[in-house]
Design an enzyme around this catalytic site. Sequence first.
Site, mmCIF file in Angstrom:
data_model
loop_
_atom_site.group_PDB
_atom_site.id
_atom_site.type_symbol
_atom_site.label_atom_id
_atom_site.label_comp_id
_atom_site.label_asym_id
_atom_site.label_seq_id
_atom_site.Cartn_x
_atom_site.Cartn_y
_atom_site.Cartn_z
ATOM 1 C CG ASP A 458 -0.218 -0.173 2.540
ATOM 2 O OD1 ASP A 458 0.916 -0.694 2.555
ATOM 3 O OD2 ASP A 458 -0.780 0.205 3.579
ATOM 4 N NE ARG A 462 0.007 3.685 6.583
ATOM 5 C CZ ARG A 462 -0.909 4.341 5.882
ATOM 6 N NH1 ARG A 462 -0.888 5.663 5.800
ATOM 7 N NH2 ARG A 462 -1.848 3.678 5.250
ATOM 8 C CG ASP A 463 3.250 1.663 11.929
ATOM 9 O OD1 ASP A 463 2.577 2.309 11.093
ATOM 10 O OD2 ASP A 463 2.974 1.635 13.136
ATOM 11 C CD GLU A 464 -1.286 0.039 6.736
ATOM 12 O OE1 GLU A 464 -1.258 1.119 7.325
ATOM 13 O OE2 GLU A 464 -2.334 -0.528 6.394
ATOM 14 C CG ASP A 471 -4.289 -0.342 -1.401
ATOM 15 O OD1 ASP A 471 -5.204 -0.931 -0.807
ATOM 16 O OD2 ASP A 471 -3.726 0.664 -0.942
ATOM 17 C CD1 TRP A 533 -8.273 -4.362 0.703
ATOM 18 C CD2 TRP A 533 -10.133 -3.335 0.019
ATOM 19 N NE1 TRP A 533 -8.087 -3.000 0.825
ATOM 20 C CE2 TRP A 533 -9.197 -2.356 0.420
ATOM 21 C CE3 TRP A 533 -11.357 -2.913 -0.462
ATOM 22 C CZ2 TRP A 533 -9.473 -0.993 0.361
ATOM 23 C CZ3 TRP A 533 -11.639 -1.548 -0.530
ATOM 24 C CH2 TRP A 533 -10.700 -0.609 -0.122
ATOM 25 C CD GLU A 741 -3.272 6.489 3.178
ATOM 26 O OE1 GLU A 741 -2.437 7.174 3.816
ATOM 27 O OE2 GLU A 741 -3.702 5.393 3.576
ATOM 28 C CG HIS A 774 -1.446 4.780 -0.229
ATOM 29 N ND1 HIS A 774 -0.572 4.871 0.834
ATOM 30 C CD2 HIS A 774 -2.425 3.916 0.155
ATOM 31 C CE1 HIS A 774 -1.024 4.086 1.817
ATOM 32 N NE2 HIS A 774 -2.141 3.492 1.419
HETATM 33 C C1 BGC Z 1 -3.972 0.992 3.753
HETATM 34 C C2 BGC Z 1 -4.823 1.034 2.531
HETATM 35 C C3 BGC Z 1 -5.731 -0.151 2.625
HETATM 36 C C4 BGC Z 1 -6.647 0.160 3.775
HETATM 37 C C5 BGC Z 1 -7.788 -0.760 3.958
HETATM 38 C C6 BGC Z 1 -4.861 1.248 4.904
HETATM 39 O O1 BGC Z 1 -4.217 1.338 6.096
HETATM 40 O O2 BGC Z 1 -2.892 1.861 3.690
HETATM 41 O O3 BGC Z 1 -4.214 1.322 1.381
HETATM 42 O O4 BGC Z 1 -6.325 -0.561 1.481
HETATM 43 O O5 BGC Z 1 -5.900 0.325 4.953
HETATM 44 O O6 BGC Z 1 -8.270 -0.738 5.230
#
Ligand code: BGC
Length: 893
Positions: A458, A462-464, A471, A533, A741, A774
């Site tokens: 995504d 960040r912490d992701e 996406d 998704w 984003e 994003h």
């Molecule tokens: C992500 C998104 C994702 C979404 C769905 C976010 O934190 O960065 O791109 O699709 O969460 O919940």
Amino acid sequence: MNNFSENDSSTQILEFKTQHGKLIGVDGGPVEVSWKLRSSVSGLEQIGYRIQASSDPEFKRIVGDTFEQSGSSQFGISCPGPELKSREVRFFRVAVRTQNGWTTWSNPIQVETGLLHQSDFSAKFIGDNSITGEPSPILRKQFLLSHAPKNARIYSTALGIYDIYINGTKVGDSFLNPGWTAYHERLLLETHDVTNLLRVGQNVIAAELSDGWWRGRFGFMNQIENYGTEIALFAQLEITDECDLATTINSDSTWKVSAAEIRQSSIYDGCLIDQNLSQPGWQLPEFDDSTWSYAVEKHHDLSALKPRTAEPVREVARFDLEIEKHHDRSLLRGSQNISGWVELTVRGKKGQKITVRHAEVLEQDGQLHTRALREAKATDAYILAKDGLQTLTPKFTFHGFQHADVVTDAEILKATAVAISSETARRGWLETSDKKLNRLHENVIWSQLDNFVSIPTDCPQRDERLGWTGDAQAFAATSNTLFDTQRFWRSWLIDLALDQHPNGDVGPVVPDLLRLKPENGVPGWNMNGRAGWADAATIVPMSLYEYFGDIKVLQNQLDSMRRWADALDARRKGEKFLPTEFQFGDWCDPDAPGDKPWESKVPADFVANSFFAHTADLLAQVELLVGDAANAKRYRDICSQLKQDIWLEMGEAASNTTAGCSIALEFGIVPDAERVRVAKKLADLVRRDKGMITTGFLATPLILHALSKNGHFSEAYMMLMRQEFRSWLYAIDKGATTIWERWDAIREDGSIHTGEMATEPGSMDEPSMISFNHYAYGAVIDWMYRNVGGIAPQLTAPGFTEVLIAPRPSSAIHFAKCRIETQLGMTSLDWSIGKNGDFEALLELPFGSRANLSLPITDQSEIFSNGEPIGNGQVVSYGTYNLRVTNPQIISI
Ligand code: BGC
């Protein structure tokens, strides 16, 4: 030589290649080949081909022969011959028949398989002897070779991430290996030719290990140890020497292990290197490892080891960073938001510390904006062990950043931003008369590069950095236009299927961390099988079919697609519609409450059922192509009934929103008789909003198509060219170099959106969602290639075998140069509005492709091709065409 009598010496075979894109370490599945052709004679077509497989490059020992096959296919063709065995080397060649006869054989290509079966493995996983151990242990093994090596391969992987060295030289040029996959079922095994790194005498194989995605802090809740508590190396070095003697060096408990200079290494947080703990020469034979411990064997299921099938992560670009000295720090100003790291050249003294923090944007006062990183520290630090000049590079981490700041007493002489990406070759180029549009295109290229780091993420900062399926599906078409992504997506789709839940649900992210540790999810949310998704399971493979003609991926994913469609059907429990439950909806609808991006204007039930209908629709098509007719009918029936019901019960409410209209039009939820009315409603809404974006992640990729396919080009262009807030071009004026984003990530007054998010108590320390990288909204590029550039693939002849040439000049754009390097060759359209107002274009089509001309005409237009009058709708084939349209249609905005 081919033994056919007539020869076509005018036609040449170019770029004969396999699906693997590499020569060694391939998997044992069928080898698929493709080739491009060029001919000096116009009007020729391929009418047949012959492929041979051989165990020698001279083709004396033929192991497979298709003999003469009829047909014009030039890609995705399975090669003849028995199933490949481990370590097997096989050669392939092709000859092609045109109306003029046979070409000569192509140059042969070679593939060599990796290790395919559990019985091939003699090495063991090894690591250090503590449970959570060293952050980054180093391992080494010294061995003697009494004869010069003739051929050597290293097969390796890790639980964690790793680098391997032979006699001090790093093996391969990639990073973050083996990358992230559904590790427990599929851990990538890499193969390298290391013949040239070995020598007669003492040799050393050495490795560094780090937590990576395996053990490091990663995911929604910043959990650790997602896959395991121990990191480990697997290495099997197979050497054949000049006397044909075979030696194998296996990772096992005879290896030595030690702590290293890397004191911390985390993908989110960065790394800390204390050079005082470095052990110079540890990768070389002269080093004394007598104080090191013996490595410990670790258990991991060897059946999970699978040859790598997509490109690894490599360096893709470098940018100089401007060094701006402040009293307490040096600010490194960059020109491009990237994924990667800073390479620093410093002059320093022993004991000095150098700390590098990263950020995508700067606050108005010039400080780094780090709030967007959430809990990712994105900080690399070094402690110097000697005086003088040296270059510093972090390890086993990457950051999403444009700028950085450095705190140190050492002198910084040079700073370079190193950009990494899963290397996929560039495929699409588009330049228009509008500079901002060109920058937008460039920004999408970068968001793709930055987010294709092992998996489609995504965001990279960040912490992701998770493989969010929504996406991915939103961006798939655009990604397939811009880069040669076939191997990348195929590989990720394997993991999508592996991580599918027993009931067929697809998770919100792939690889699915929550499937491993459901307790780490956001409390109260079941995020499996969410609309838009989970549908990546059907949408991404279908997009590969459309853009690459990839039938194979449809075959490979058929079971996964069926499981997902059946899961949806079962979820209804015999009712008409899916039950109402939490949906991400048209995520990040800009009118949704800022802290609740799921509360989009379009009703969530409409979105959910429409994506279900769309999945059933796609699957019905796939069943006809590679499945069975009875299933096709079953999914077609589900789809038709559902569409009818949705329209009847939810259509009207949904069509009061731009997202609802877009989804309804694009997924065919609107009955034919009502298309005109609904499209007009959408166009009116867009006009009312002066082209302002009012849709989120799911509908934004659809809205311009929904407008233009229904005749509302003006409104589509109005949206595309809008520059004020809430538009694609707004961010360009704010200096964006990647796609954001949120549309207002930087507000009109220059302040940065705070990105607050409503989350469950305790789920995140400082909830925020404000990434500057994003790719989802970058999906507009697909529309631009089709309608501005004017080149579109056709599902009826996928893989750009037949393209639709339909450029639509507008009052805002008076030229465009569009090129796509398809599997058949370069397809290009270079058009402009000439001084006399005519539309003039140069169209080039590669051998094997056709174009359906849909030129921008009015009632008064005449069309000429190479000076001869032609009609619109004409189909043309291989060649170069000078096209001219008098009194062309110019869309006014
Ligand atoms: C992500 C998104 C994702 C979404 C769905 C976010 O934190 O960065 O791109 O699709 O969460 O919940």
